[in-house]
Design a protein around this motif. Structure first.
Motif, mmCIF file in Angstrom:
data_model
loop_
_atom_site.group_PDB
_atom_site.id
_atom_site.type_symbol
_atom_site.label_atom_id
_atom_site.label_comp_id
_atom_site.label_asym_id
_atom_site.label_seq_id
_atom_site.Cartn_x
_atom_site.Cartn_y
_atom_site.Cartn_z
ATOM 1 N N SER A 1 0.820 -1.213 0.000
ATOM 2 C CA SER A 1 0.000 0.000 0.000
ATOM 3 C C SER A 1 0.855 1.264 0.000
ATOM 4 C CB SER A 1 -0.940 0.007 1.212
ATOM 5 O OG SER A 1 -0.213 0.018 2.430
ATOM 6 N N GLY A 2 2.147 1.148 0.384
ATOM 7 C CA GLY A 2 3.044 2.297 0.343
ATOM 8 C C GLY A 2 3.322 2.794 -1.052
ATOM 9 N N GLY A 3 3.028 1.968 -2.064
ATOM 10 C CA GLY A 3 3.047 2.426 -3.447
ATOM 11 C C GLY A 3 4.402 2.642 -4.069
ATOM 12 N N MET B 1 -3.985 5.689 9.836
ATOM 13 C CA MET B 1 -5.373 6.130 9.917
ATOM 14 C C MET B 1 -6.354 4.967 9.875
ATOM 15 S SD MET B 1 -5.050 9.385 10.177
ATOM 16 C CE MET B 1 -6.741 9.882 9.918
ATOM 17 N N GLY B 2 -6.093 3.996 8.985
ATOM 18 C CA GLY B 2 -7.009 2.873 8.845
ATOM 19 C C GLY B 2 -7.148 2.050 10.111
ATOM 20 N N LEU B 3 -6.073 2.000 10.913
ATOM 21 C CA LEU B 3 -6.121 1.237 12.166
ATOM 22 C C LEU B 3 -7.143 1.841 13.127
ATOM 23 C CD1 LEU B 3 -2.283 0.709 12.769
ATOM 24 C CD2 LEU B 3 -3.845 -0.643 11.377
ATOM 25 N N PHE B 4 -7.110 3.160 13.266
ATOM 26 C CA PHE B 4 -8.023 3.826 14.192
ATOM 27 C C PHE B 4 -9.462 3.834 13.669
ATOM 28 C CE2 PHE B 4 -3.923 5.424 15.539
ATOM 29 C CZ PHE B 4 -4.039 5.438 16.916
ATOM 30 N N ALA C 1 -8.517 -2.198 -2.056
ATOM 31 C CA ALA C 1 -7.789 -0.971 -1.729
ATOM 32 C C ALA C 1 -7.348 -0.231 -2.982
ATOM 33 C CB ALA C 1 -6.576 -1.301 -0.862
ATOM 34 N N SER C 2 -6.843 -0.964 -3.971
ATOM 35 C CA SER C 2 -6.357 -0.302 -5.182
ATOM 36 C C SER C 2 -7.488 0.365 -5.951
ATOM 37 C CB SER C 2 -5.639 -1.306 -6.083
ATOM 38 O OG SER C 2 -6.529 -2.328 -6.485
ATOM 39 N N THR C 3 -8.696 -0.199 -5.877
ATOM 40 C CA THR C 3 -9.837 0.403 -6.568
ATOM 41 C C THR C 3 -10.187 1.751 -5.958
ATOM 42 O OG1 THR C 3 -10.697 -1.795 -7.084
ATOM 43 C CG2 THR C 3 -12.224 0.036 -7.291
ATOM 44 N N TYR C 4 -10.188 1.826 -4.624
ATOM 45 C CA TYR C 4 -10.441 3.106 -3.955
ATOM 46 C C TYR C 4 -9.335 4.112 -4.306
ATOM 47 C CZ TYR C 4 -13.883 0.591 -1.122
ATOM 48 O OH TYR C 4 -14.952 -0.151 -0.706
ATOM 49 N N ASN D 1 -3.747 3.586 1.595
ATOM 50 C CA ASN D 1 -3.209 3.224 2.900
ATOM 51 C C ASN D 1 -4.308 3.080 3.947
ATOM 52 O OD1 ASN D 1 -0.053 3.169 3.258
ATOM 53 N ND2 ASN D 1 -0.479 4.701 1.691
ATOM 54 N N ILE D 2 -5.299 3.955 3.897
ATOM 55 C CA ILE D 2 -6.375 3.901 4.892
ATOM 56 C C ILE D 2 -7.198 2.627 4.740
ATOM 57 C CG2 ILE D 2 -8.517 4.999 5.658
ATOM 58 C CD1 ILE D 2 -7.238 7.695 4.951
ATOM 59 N N VAL D 3 -7.687 2.371 3.529
ATOM 60 C CA VAL D 3 -8.602 1.239 3.356
ATOM 61 C C VAL D 3 -7.866 -0.098 3.408
ATOM 62 C CG1 VAL D 3 -10.254 2.631 2.065
ATOM 63 C CG2 VAL D 3 -8.514 1.370 0.821
ATOM 64 N N SER D 4 -6.593 -0.123 3.012
ATOM 65 C CA SER D 4 -5.822 -1.364 3.052
ATOM 66 C C SER D 4 -5.536 -1.795 4.487
ATOM 67 C CB SER D 4 -4.511 -1.193 2.278
ATOM 68 O OG SER D 4 -3.737 -2.367 2.329
#
Length: 670
Positions: free
Chosen positions: A117-119, A162-165, A431-434, A465-468
């Motif tokens: 996700s870090g791209g 962010m996604g964790l929280f 995740a990649s779609t978002y 990163n958030i959704v993944s």
């Protein structure tokens, strides 16, 4: 490749209702005891290994299998070896538990997830001038970004937590109330439980031996190949297995242990879909389009220009990927809404019904709810991180404004929930779609003249990163639920693993980036296809369709619609004739060889063939040991990339060149 293709194929879909009886007399350590120093030392070692593996996959084909099982298996192997040594010297103070094993697996998956996700191999690489020039673009400097380790690490730290929280407040709803399966997490938990039960101990030792054996073979095979690869066209990876003509069309076996192992992990239909895509594109379409040179596109354009045949390769693959992604987004969103409605309806109609829970469910629910993570902590953490990101992200990328970031963080919790819920139902992370959606929305909003390409790619990174991480943590909560690991220890392990990944992923990418000057360029050892694909998406978002070569848009529309239709057929067949679903290709998988060719597909199909023959001869043994063999092949070859990259950085060249030439070349006068 994106994790959209990471759909797990676990052999076990249901839980044994008596599984916890075997652990009834085993003490469950409190959450602080599950977070041991040795667990994080082992996690650190494995994180380096897995980051190199994922990065290599990112920079070659982009196809990344689910590594949850490999992480659990290797975690068991390392800590078990550690404890055996201490026990031999009488120094063992704390036994190795399944909860500690789950903590290791969580930390490793969190770290390796950042490598995806870090791209580094997609949206980050797509920002560079190198990729822009290769695409033949004429945008100004505002649409490129010079890579630097400092801002890459800083960006990862700002957006990766962010996604964790966002998903923490929903853990009880997802795991206890909705009883979502999360197949990858479930399969990993059953593996860990089998390692730590007395009956599973002997089998675990055999699995570890198989893993070690093929790990060693894969590593030394990589070393052996290195000696014969003095230049780009040398070595076993360029061996024309099926002849010179097939080699020029990128059909050859490149002797990659990594992709043989990946082929053993991926479902058969994924590998078949890849082969269909390779034959359709490089076997049929590109030779036909090549005959239209001078008519459909100019004779003067370079082979790598998007205004030539490369444009057809890139944009048709993008059309298939977008069609598949949009269809699955709609399908998963529809299932999510229907699932929520059904949950609410079932709850309202069964209020007076006392549902009996099994011993396993009661025990697991008790421990899962024991260590609560306060709601205020999750909300406060999300708001604080969002505030930091709104300030810092525009400082890193001047093309994106604070209100763009605010908008993304406003909608991100909803997107994260949808992705986490969808992963629980289908095991697919979108995740990649978002991320692609963010490219088009933010990139088009900013515009080409204001640096919309970089803005769109940066927005992709924020959203991905958030959704993944939201879906990854939900998978880990499910694994923790089944192994009685505390949610609190799961969360802390995920945070530590994410922090490690924020440093390791950019550093490992930097090693590759400096060691291989042609990284990201078509035809190179590390072509990083998604770097060009994501940049092309961003260009399309700000420029429109006018720049495409003749009939390219028409072909893109045809393949976009075909992707929708094939996915629809797959869903209909799955509902009415499920046994035939395995014969319908997956469009997302078909799209990858459109750009790269079929060389890695041959490797993966060899892996599938090995597994098929093994299952035919002894299915029980194949089911038990195939994941270990595949993990050994992937990990050994992945670890070899570390010394090979360091040798390249030090300027050490392989001593020999193995090369096959045609008879005409051999007979030509010197």
């Amino acid at each position: 490749m994106d994790r959209d293709l990471e759909k797990a194929n676990p052999k076990e879909d249901t839980e044994e209702t008596t599984e916890e009886l075997a652990f009834a007399d085993v003490r469950v350590p409190p959450w602080r005891e599950q977070l041991t120093i040795r667990a994080f030392v082992v996690s650190f070692i494995l994180n380096i290994m897995f980051t190199f593996i994922v990065m290599k996959l990112n920079l070659t084909t982009g196809i990344i299998p689910s590594l949850n099982v490999s992480a659990g298996l290797l975690g068991f192997f390392f800590v078990k070896t550690w404890t055996k040594i201490l026990e031999y010297f009488g120094m063992l103070k704390q036994p190795f538990t399944r909860q500690e094993n789950t903590v290791i697996q969580t930390c490793v998956v969190a770290c390796s997830g950042i490598a995806f996700s870090g791209g580094a191999g997609s949206y980050i690489l797509g920002m560079t001038e190198r990729i822009s020039k290769a695409a033949g673009e004429e945008y100004g400097p505002s649409n490129t970004k010079t890579l630097a380790l400092s801002w890459m690490i800083g960006f990862m730290f700002v957006v990766s937590f962010m996604g964790l929280f966002s998903v923490v407040p929903l853990r009880k709803i997802m795991i206890i109330d909705f009883k979502l399966k999360y197949p990858s997490g479930t399969a990993t938990a059953h593996l860990i439980n089998s390692f730590h039960t007395p009956s599973g101990a002997e089998l675990a030792k055999k699995k570890v031996r198989e893993l070690g054996k093929f790990f060693s073979f894969s590593f030394f095979w990589g070393l052996f190949q290195w000696f014969f690869s003095a230049t780009e066209d040398c070595g076993f990876s360029n061996f024309p297995t099926f002849g010179i003509k097939a080699y020029k069309s990128r059909f050859y076996f490149d002797f990659s242990a990594t992709y043989v192992g990946v082929g053993m992990i991926c479902p058969y239909i994924i590998n078949i879909s890849l082969m269909i895509g390779a034959i359709l594109s490089w076997g049929i379409m590109w030779p036909l389009i090549g005959t239209k040179k001078g008519d459909w596109y100019s004779k003067d354009v370079s082979a790598s220009s998007l205004h030539g045949i490369q444009g057809y390769r890139v944009f048709i693959s993008i059309a298939i990927i977008l069609g598949d992604g949009l269809y699955n987004f709609m399908a998963v969103f529809g299932r999510t809404m229907y699932g929520l409605y059904k949950q609410k309806k079932d709850k309202s109609t069964n209020l007076m019904t006392e549902e009996h829970e099994s011993f396993d469910d009661e025990r697991r629910t008790k421990y899962f709810l024991q260590d609560q993570i306060p709601l205020w902590f999750a909300i406060a953490g999300y708001i604080a991180l969002a505030a930091v990101a709104i300030v810092v992200v525009p400082l890193i990328f001047h093309q994106i404004k604070w209100y763009h970031v605010l908008l993304m963080y406003f909608v991100a919790p909803v997107m994260g929930f949808c992705n986490a819920y969808g992963a629980g139902l289908t095991d697919w992370s979108l995740a990649s779609t978002y991320g692609k959606l963010a490219i088009f929305v933010i990139g088009g909003w900013v515009g080409a003249s204001q640096g919309g390409i970089v803005a769109g790619l940066a927005a992709c990174g924020v959203m991905m990163n958030i959704v993944s991480t939201a879906s990854d943590l939900s998978q880990d909560f499910r694994a923790g639920y089944l192994t009685l690991a505390s949610p609190r220890s799961m969360f802390i392990s995920q945070v530590i693993g994410t922090a490690m990944g924020c440093v390791m992923s950019p550093c490992v990418f930097w090693i590759f980036y400096k060691a291989f000057p042609d990284l990201g360029l078509s035809g190179s050892q590390y072509a990083a296809p998604y770097g060009s694909i994501y940049r092309s998406m961003a260009s399309l978002g700000v420029e429109g369709f006018s720049a495409l070569p003749k009939y390219c848009l028409l072909l893109c529309i045809i393949f976009f619609v075909a992707s929708f239709v094939v996915n629809g057929i797959r869903d209909v067949v799955e509902k009415w004739w499920p046994r035939w679903k395995g014969f319908i290709p997956v469009p997302m998988a078909m799209a990858i060889p459109f750009y790269l060719g079929g060389y890695f597909v041959i490797d993966m199909c060899v892996g599938s063939l090995i597994l098929f023959i093994w299952e035919y001869r002894n299915k029980a043994k194949a089911d038990a040991f195939a994941p270990s063999v595949a993990s050994g092949l992937i990990c050994g070859d992945g670890i070899w990339t570390l010394p090979s990259s360091l040798l390249a950085l030090a300027g050490v060249k392989p001593p020999m060149c193995l090369q096959v030439i045609s008879r005409a070349q051999a007979q030509a006068p010197a």
